[in-house]
Design an enzyme around this catalytic site. Sequence first.
Site, PDB file in Angstrom:
ATOM      1  N   HIS A  96      39.409  29.541  26.625  1.00 27.23           N
ATOM      2  CA  HIS A  96      40.497  29.947  27.956  1.00 27.23           C
ATOM      3  C   HIS A  96      39.936  30.392  29.037  1.00 27.23           C
ATOM      4  CE1 HIS A  96      43.556  31.822  30.264  1.00 27.23           C
ATOM      5  NE2 HIS A  96      42.947  33.119  29.889  1.00 27.23           N
ATOM      6  N   ASP A 128      35.843  12.444  57.518  1.00 23.29           N
ATOM      7  CA  ASP A 128      35.792  12.702  56.219  1.00 23.29           C
ATOM      8  C   ASP A 128      34.673  13.617  55.974  1.00 23.29           C
ATOM      9  OD1 ASP A 128      35.567  11.878  53.309  1.00 23.29           O
ATOM     10  OD2 ASP A 128      36.163   9.696  53.862  1.00 23.29           O
ATOM     11  N   TRP A 177      33.556  34.023  27.197  1.00 20.18           N
ATOM     12  CA  TRP A 177      33.201  33.083  28.565  1.00 20.18           C
ATOM     13  C   TRP A 177      31.731  33.814  28.982  1.00 20.18           C
ATOM     14  CZ3 TRP A 177      32.479  33.807  33.978  1.00 20.18           C
ATOM     15  CH2 TRP A 177      32.913  35.356  34.298  1.00 20.18           C
ATOM     16  N   SER A 187      27.808  19.642  39.664  1.00 16.05           N
ATOM     17  CA  SER A 187      29.078  19.244  40.360  1.00 16.05           C
ATOM     18  C   SER A 187      29.214  20.269  41.500  1.00 16.05           C
ATOM     19  CB  SER A 187      30.301  18.943  39.501  1.00 16.05           C
ATOM     20  OG  SER A 187      31.414  19.031  40.167  1.00 16.05           O
ATOM     21  N   SER A 188      29.512  21.453  40.984  1.00 14.84           N
ATOM     22  CA  SER A 188      29.646  22.609  42.006  1.00 14.84           C
ATOM     23  C   SER A 188      28.615  22.636  43.155  1.00 14.84           C
ATOM     24  CB  SER A 188      29.571  23.843  41.442  1.00 14.84           C
ATOM     25  OG  SER A 188      30.527  23.964  40.284  1.00 14.84           O
ATOM     26  N   HIS A 213      28.786  38.096  38.951  1.00 17.51           N
ATOM     27  CA  HIS A 213      29.376  38.810  40.003  1.00 17.51           C
ATOM     28  C   HIS A 213      29.918  37.713  41.386  1.00 17.51           C
ATOM     29  CE1 HIS A 213      31.761  41.767  41.863  1.00 17.51           C
ATOM     30  NE2 HIS A 213      31.330  41.421  42.739  1.00 17.51           N
ATOM     31  N   GLU A 265      30.089  34.743  41.451  1.00 20.16           N
ATOM     32  CA  GLU A 265      31.140  34.028  41.025  1.00 20.16           C
ATOM     33  C   GLU A 265      32.434  34.551  40.899  1.00 20.16           C
ATOM     34  OE1 GLU A 265      31.226  30.907  39.934  1.00 20.16           O
ATOM     35  OE2 GLU A 265      33.318  30.812  38.965  1.00 20.16           O
ATOM     36  N   TYR A 290      33.551  36.165  43.431  1.00 17.14           N
ATOM     37  CA  TYR A 290      33.896  36.121  44.907  1.00 17.14           C
ATOM     38  C   TYR A 290      34.086  34.668  44.892  1.00 17.14           C
ATOM     39  CZ  TYR A 290      34.284  41.009  45.283  1.00 17.14           C
ATOM     40  OH  TYR A 290      34.578  41.982  45.080  1.00 17.14           O
ATOM     41  N   SER A 330      44.963  33.782  54.936  1.00 16.39           N
ATOM     42  CA  SER A 330      44.527  34.071  56.298  1.00 16.39           C
ATOM     43  C   SER A 330      45.081  33.109  57.209  1.00 16.39           C
ATOM     44  CB  SER A 330      43.350  33.977  56.705  1.00 16.39           C
ATOM     45  OG  SER A 330      42.740  35.237  55.772  1.00 16.39           O
ATOM     46  N   HIS A 363      27.383  46.470  37.592  1.00 15.79           N
ATOM     47  CA  HIS A 363      28.396  47.140  37.296  1.00 15.79           C
ATOM     48  C   HIS A 363      29.126  46.587  36.058  1.00 15.79           C
ATOM     49  CE1 HIS A 363      30.878  44.737  40.334  1.00 15.79           C
ATOM     50  NE2 HIS A 363      30.880  44.112  39.187  1.00 15.79           N
ATOM     51  N   HIS A 364      28.889  45.417  35.418  1.00  9.67           N
ATOM     52  CA  HIS A 364      29.164  44.916  34.100  1.00  9.67           C
ATOM     53  C   HIS A 364      28.431  45.343  33.052  1.00  9.67           C
ATOM     54  CE1 HIS A 364      31.801  42.012  36.393  1.00  9.67           C
ATOM     55  NE2 HIS A 364      30.821  41.962  37.037  1.00  9.67           N
ATOM     56  N   THR A 368      36.748  44.761  51.786  1.00 13.94           N
ATOM     57  CA  THR A 368      37.860  44.090  51.344  1.00 13.94           C
ATOM     58  C   THR A 368      39.146  44.821  52.022  1.00 13.94           C
ATOM     59  OG1 THR A 368      36.819  43.974  49.124  1.00 13.94           O
ATOM     60  CG2 THR A 368      39.220  43.751  49.129  1.00 13.94           C
ATOM     61  N   LYS A 387      40.223  43.683  55.154  1.00 13.47           N
ATOM     62  CA  LYS A 387      40.940  42.367  55.143  1.00 13.47           C
ATOM     63  C   LYS A 387      42.499  42.442  54.862  1.00 13.47           C
ATOM     64  CE  LYS A 387      37.637  38.846  53.940  1.00 13.47           C
ATOM     65  NZ  LYS A 387      38.260  37.870  54.729  1.00 13.47           N
ATOM     66  N   ARG A 408      39.242  44.427  23.857  1.00 14.48           N
ATOM     67  CA  ARG A 408      39.370  43.130  24.062  1.00 14.48           C
ATOM     68  C   ARG A 408      38.918  42.191  23.111  1.00 14.48           C
ATOM     69  NH1 ARG A 408      35.178  41.802  29.369  1.00 14.48           N
ATOM     70  NH2 ARG A 408      36.301  39.955  29.110  1.00 14.48           N
TER      71      ARG A 408
HETATM   72  C1  HEM Z   1      37.366  45.802  44.997  1.00 15.94           C
HETATM   73  C2  HEM Z   1      36.912  44.944  44.557  1.00 15.94           C
HETATM   74  C3  HEM Z   1      36.208  45.047  43.004  1.00 15.94           C
HETATM   75  C4  HEM Z   1      35.698  46.149  42.242  1.00 15.94           C
HETATM   76  C5  HEM Z   1      35.239  47.296  42.644  1.00 15.94           C
HETATM   77  C6  HEM Z   1      35.410  45.444  40.687  1.00 15.94           C
HETATM   78  C7  HEM Z   1      34.773  45.997  39.790  1.00 15.94           C
HETATM   79  C8  HEM Z   1      34.558  45.600  38.515  1.00 15.94           C
HETATM   80  C9  HEM Z   1      33.968  46.210  37.313  1.00 15.94           C
HETATM   81  C10 HEM Z   1      33.280  47.408  37.712  1.00 15.94           C
HETATM   82  C11 HEM Z   1      33.828  45.470  36.361  1.00 15.94           C
HETATM   83  C12 HEM Z   1      33.196  45.640  35.014  1.00 15.94           C
HETATM   84  C13 HEM Z   1      34.110  46.479  34.079  1.00 15.94           C
HETATM   85  C14 HEM Z   1      33.647  46.424  32.727  1.00 15.94           C
HETATM   86  O1  HEM Z   1      33.376  45.472  32.040  1.00 15.94           O
HETATM   87  O2  HEM Z   1      33.532  47.567  32.167  1.00 15.94           O
HETATM   88  C15 HEM Z   1      34.847  44.243  36.696  1.00 15.94           C
HETATM   89  C16 HEM Z   1      35.059  43.259  35.921  1.00 15.94           C
HETATM   90  C17 HEM Z   1      35.452  42.087  36.336  1.00 15.94           C
HETATM   91  N1  HEM Z   1      35.765  41.598  37.716  1.00 15.94           N
HETATM   92 FE1  HEM Z   1      35.982  42.983  39.200  1.00 15.94          FE
HETATM   93  N2  HEM Z   1      35.825  44.123  40.808  1.00 15.94           N
HETATM   94  C18 HEM Z   1      36.302  43.821  42.003  1.00 15.94           C
HETATM   95  C19 HEM Z   1      37.087  42.535  42.539  1.00 15.94           C
HETATM   96  C20 HEM Z   1      37.000  41.473  41.702  1.00 15.94           C
HETATM   97  C21 HEM Z   1      37.516  40.305  41.872  1.00 15.94           C
HETATM   98  C22 HEM Z   1      38.055  39.797  43.546  1.00 15.94           C
HETATM   99  C23 HEM Z   1      37.348  39.441  40.907  1.00 15.94           C
HETATM  100  C24 HEM Z   1      37.641  37.879  40.774  1.00 15.94           C
HETATM  101  C25 HEM Z   1      38.442  37.350  41.629  1.00 15.94           C
HETATM  102  C26 HEM Z   1      36.682  40.279  39.929  1.00 15.94           C
HETATM  103  C27 HEM Z   1      36.598  39.665  38.817  1.00 15.94           C
HETATM  104  C28 HEM Z   1      36.223  40.418  37.544  1.00 15.94           C
HETATM  105  C29 HEM Z   1      35.879  39.832  36.223  1.00 15.94           C
HETATM  106  C30 HEM Z   1      36.266  38.284  35.744  1.00 15.94           C
HETATM  107  C31 HEM Z   1      35.910  40.794  35.437  1.00 15.94           C
HETATM  108  C32 HEM Z   1      35.290  40.782  33.876  1.00 15.94           C
HETATM  109  C33 HEM Z   1      34.156  40.174  33.513  1.00 15.94           C
HETATM  110  C34 HEM Z   1      34.084  40.268  32.026  1.00 15.94           C
HETATM  111  O3  HEM Z   1      33.569  41.085  31.502  1.00 15.94           O
HETATM  112  O4  HEM Z   1      34.618  38.948  31.458  1.00 15.94           O
HETATM  113  N3  HEM Z   1      36.827  41.485  40.269  1.00 15.94           N
HETATM  114  N4  HEM Z   1      34.972  44.443  38.072  1.00 15.94           N
HETATM  115 CU   LIG Z   2      31.397  42.121  39.101  1.00 18.16          CU
END
Ligand code: HEM
Ligand SMILES: [Cu+2]
Lengths: 528, 183
Positions: free
Chosen positions: A79, A108, A144, A172-173, A256, A258, A260, A271, A305-306, A331, A334, A453
């Site tokens: 998924h 083009d 993933w 590709s990307s 990370h 990614e 964004y 916008s 932070h992950h 952010t 914006k 999870r």
């Molecule tokens: C204000 C902006 C953001 C902050 C401060 C933030 C912060 C965080 C933090 C600290 C985690 C880790 C949590 C953990 O695993 O314990 C996390 C996970 C994640 N964030 Fe964000 N995030 C922000 C915006 C975004 C945006 C814009 C996206 C995507 C469009 C995003 C996608 C994700 C994803 C996919 C994960 C989980 C990854 C995984 O473990 O599978 N985040 N975020």
């Molecule tokens: Cu992140």
Amino acid sequence: MSAVIDDHGHADHAHGPAKGLMRWVLTTNHKDIGTLYLWFAFCMFLLGGSFAMVIRAELFQPGLQIVEPAFFNQMTTMHGLVMVFGAVMPAFVGLANWMIPLMIGAPDMALPRMNNFSFWLLPAAFLLLVSTLFTPGGGPNFGWTFYAPLSTTYAPESVTYFIFAIHLMGISSIMGAINVIATILNLRAPGMTLMKMPLFVWTWLITAFLLIAVMPVLAGCVTMMLMDIHFGTSFFSAAGGGDPVLFQHVFWFFGHPEVYIMILPAFGAVSQIIPTFSRKPLFGYTSMVYATASIAFLSFIVWAHHMFVVGIPLVGELFFMYATMLIAVPTGVKVFNWASTMWQGSLTFETPMLFAVAFVILFSIGGFSGLMLAIAPADFQYQDTYFVVAHFHYVLVPGAIFGIFASAYYWLPKWTGHMYDETLGKLHFWLSFVGMNLTFFPMHFVGLAGMPRRIPDYNLQFADFNMVSSIGAFMFGATQIFFLFIVIKTIRGGAPAPAKPWDGAEGLEWSVPSPAPYHTFTTPPEVK
Amino acid sequence: MADSISLKKLVTRLLGVVVAMFVFGFALVPLYDVMCKAFGINGKTAGQYEGEQVVDQSRQVRVQFLSTNNIDMPWEFYPKHDELTANPGAVNEMIFVARNPTDRPMSAQAVPSIAPSEAAAYFHKTECFCFTQQVLQPGQQIEMPVRFIVDRDMPKDVKHLTLSYTLFDITARHPPVAANTGG
Ligand code: HEM
Ligand SMILES: [Cu+2]
């Protein structure tokens, strides 16, 4: 036909598309390729969505009912992979292909043959990836994020196919990104200075730079896995002097930025849309450009932070905590600008605007839960619970996906020459809105209460919230079939769309007729 | 546009970025080791002891020992004592015991780690069985020493150290015939 459409000096070009299936296989036309990308992304969205339905069906009640835990793991993994690499990213590339040349007055994309190749790599990659589900050992089951050693020492046989699939997607990307950069930097119409570019073009330019910076790191990461598995190296194996934690650093250095990559183009689309339906120019154009650039820059220095719980030193925890919080500043700029654009505008709420406004509100909720996760000591509790799942679905579903829906409704008249059915569009919005919130809002609570999870079973006290989530998920899923119906209906008929169907819209794409002719801007337009 | 660089040049440069970032991904590997050393994490203890060879009788540090078998590792593996008391500056020794209870020769590698990480930079190993690989014949048992010095400069608030070892089965990677008997 408008005067802009002029094929002089291009007598060697066909005037219309070739006939038959080979048109799609061999096409180098940016509109055709955009269409291919968008359809591919939608197919993957349904496929990834059906995996999510399996997950939610299993989690409908506590206990193990429908699938084996081993298969459940493959579902969560696939998924995530299919949605990230198959749905969201290709959808944005499709939008870029269709709209960037139209928005900057280019005939083009700069590298049309490469464009064809970068699209056709994707079906190959996903065929390879999805086929692993049918192999004896099963498909990828390590999430993933494919952390080593789960994805190396303990991986199923099919991991090699997974690695090659990632390589293909990466190539590709990267090619797609190079194409976008080359188009934007080299093919702008005379007078279209960088600071006159529509924001969708700006955000895509920055996204493309992010892509060429981090996709190679991902490729390196899976290459190291490949070498550990088959060539006896020990990048990620402690027994041989390597370190599994190193894997997480390399992965999140890609991972990370990614996230964004998946949101910046949506920022750009929103916008475009909000000013149109507010009938006001975008508030703070310049600050939007700088905010996007600073988000992109900051995204390179927050990856750990992950990994707050892997045992990084205290200074590291503090650095990554504050750096992450810093991202909230651009952010916030914006969100403030979008709100100010709407302030005192003459607002109407057609479907694209509904999706765009919901984007702003719900994305902000995801931003707030992100800030909570960014607090290192608090993250020790949240890590690997459903709270994280709630966070990233709030930024990805009403963020990236709603951004794509908003764009689709906004530009469908330009693509098809027909207006979509406004009532059905609004119905699609409201069903998606309710379904999505029902699915993901309760996950905040079960997450804070400690539900982990990626586990197919859970404690009894989580039962009610999970049932609500599952019902919301089925609703959201079914609604997307309805979206398919709306799109097909629009392609086949509907009120004819004028060149500029939205009275508040600005931009070159509205100066060509609807549907946009096969060749546009063969003589560049003049931008004052 | 007239002022933009040629397409070929631009694409070449962008491809250059791609290659550079691919290399950077691999450069993270040594970079990571350097950082671990700098921060004393992941069991990367300090190098040779260069401080005064005088024993600091005024304070004592408790050093505890842990042994863990990695998944599927059948050896018996334990320290002779769970802890000892060490004076900074003095050389200490602890013996670890390993026995191969299986009926085939096996090789193993121990991977150390030290906690708290602030103290890692003040922990000097002069000899350790983790510097080499161990090969044991069926039923064979060995005693393996680790010798270490706790730095006189170690922060005063650290009163308690843990040295832990995880034992990995590396028979597949390093067949026992080829390797030397360690210890
Ligand atoms: C204000 C902006 C953001 C902050 C401060 C933030 C912060 C965080 C933090 C600290 C985690 C880790 C949590 C953990 O695993 O314990 C996390 C996970 C994640 N964030 Fe964000 N995030 C922000 C915006 C975004 C945006 C814009 C996206 C995507 C469009 C995003 C996608 C994700 C994803 C996919 C994960 C989980 C990854 C995984 O473990 O599978 N985040 N975020
Ligand atoms: Cu992140």
